[in-house]
Design a protein around this motif. Structure first.
Motif, PDB file in Angstrom:
ATOM      1  N   PRO A  62       0.786  -1.239   0.000  1.00  0.00           N
ATOM      2  CA  PRO A  62       0.000   0.000   0.000  1.00  0.00           C
ATOM      3  C   PRO A  62       0.820   1.292   0.000  1.00  0.00           C
ATOM      4  N   ARG A  63       1.899   1.360   0.768  1.00  0.00           N
ATOM      5  CA  ARG A  63       2.667   2.610   0.798  1.00  0.00           C
ATOM      6  C   ARG A  63       3.353   2.879  -0.537  1.00  0.00           C
ATOM      7  N   TRP A  64       3.795   1.821  -1.232  1.00  0.00           N
ATOM      8  CA  TRP A  64       4.426   2.014  -2.544  1.00  0.00           C
ATOM      9  C   TRP A  64       3.371   2.315  -3.607  1.00  0.00           C
ATOM     10  N   ALA A  65       2.190   1.740  -3.458  1.00  0.00           N
ATOM     11  CA  ALA A  65       1.090   2.076  -4.358  1.00  0.00           C
ATOM     12  C   ALA A  65       0.695   3.544  -4.175  1.00  0.00           C
ATOM     13  N   LEU A  66       0.709   4.006  -2.934  1.00  0.00           N
ATOM     14  CA  LEU A  66       0.435   5.421  -2.659  1.00  0.00           C
ATOM     15  C   LEU A  66       1.431   6.309  -3.405  1.00  0.00           C
ATOM     16  N   LEU A  67       2.703   5.985  -3.308  1.00  0.00           N
ATOM     17  CA  LEU A  67       3.722   6.776  -4.005  1.00  0.00           C
ATOM     18  C   LEU A  67       3.556   6.695  -5.521  1.00  0.00           C
TER      19      LEU A  67
END
Length: 131
Positions: A62-67
């Motif tokens: 999720p955090r890399w998808a956010l970026l």
């Protein structure tokens, strides 16, 4: 021991290459989205342009998808402001909107995908809800 170290270095190198491919594909995806909105008869290109974006949602944490979503939205903003097609008013608010909304969508989509599995239907309903 040496083989393990070489394998680890190889994995890191591949991750670097795949990350660069993802960044470039998200930039091209944003370009195709701008063209889809700016050229008559190219609306179908918008759906094709979302493939790298949805790949990031499906595969990344999720955090890399956010970026990835923030990068995609920022590229969309920059391509529109530079006059590629269609023009979006330059300013901080449009930039924040085009960075935060796709980023949040990608984060929530990735979070949901990791909990229940990949569901194109749920992601499509979420995309429609954004619009």
């Amino acid at each position: 021991m040496l083989a393990r170290a070489q394998a680890t270095l190889g994995e890191r190198a591949w991750r670097g290459v795949s990350a660069m491919v993802l960044v470039v594909s998200l930039g091209i995806s944003a370009l195709f989205m701008v063209i889809a909105f700016g050229v008559a008869g190219c609306a179908w290109l918008a759906w094709v342009s979302l493939l790298p974006f949805f790949w990031a949602i499906r595969r990344l944490a999720p955090r890399w998808a956010l970026l990835s979503g923030v990068l995609w939205g920022t590229c969309l903003f920059l391509l529109s402001v530079t006059g590629v097609m269609p023009a979006i008013q330059a300013g901080v608010l449009p930039l924040l909107l085009l960075a935060i909304v796709p980023g949040t969508y990608a984060y929530l989509g990735s979070l949901l995908t990791h909990r229940i599995g990949f569901s194109p239907f749920v992601l499509a309903v979420g995309w429609i809800g954004l619009e």
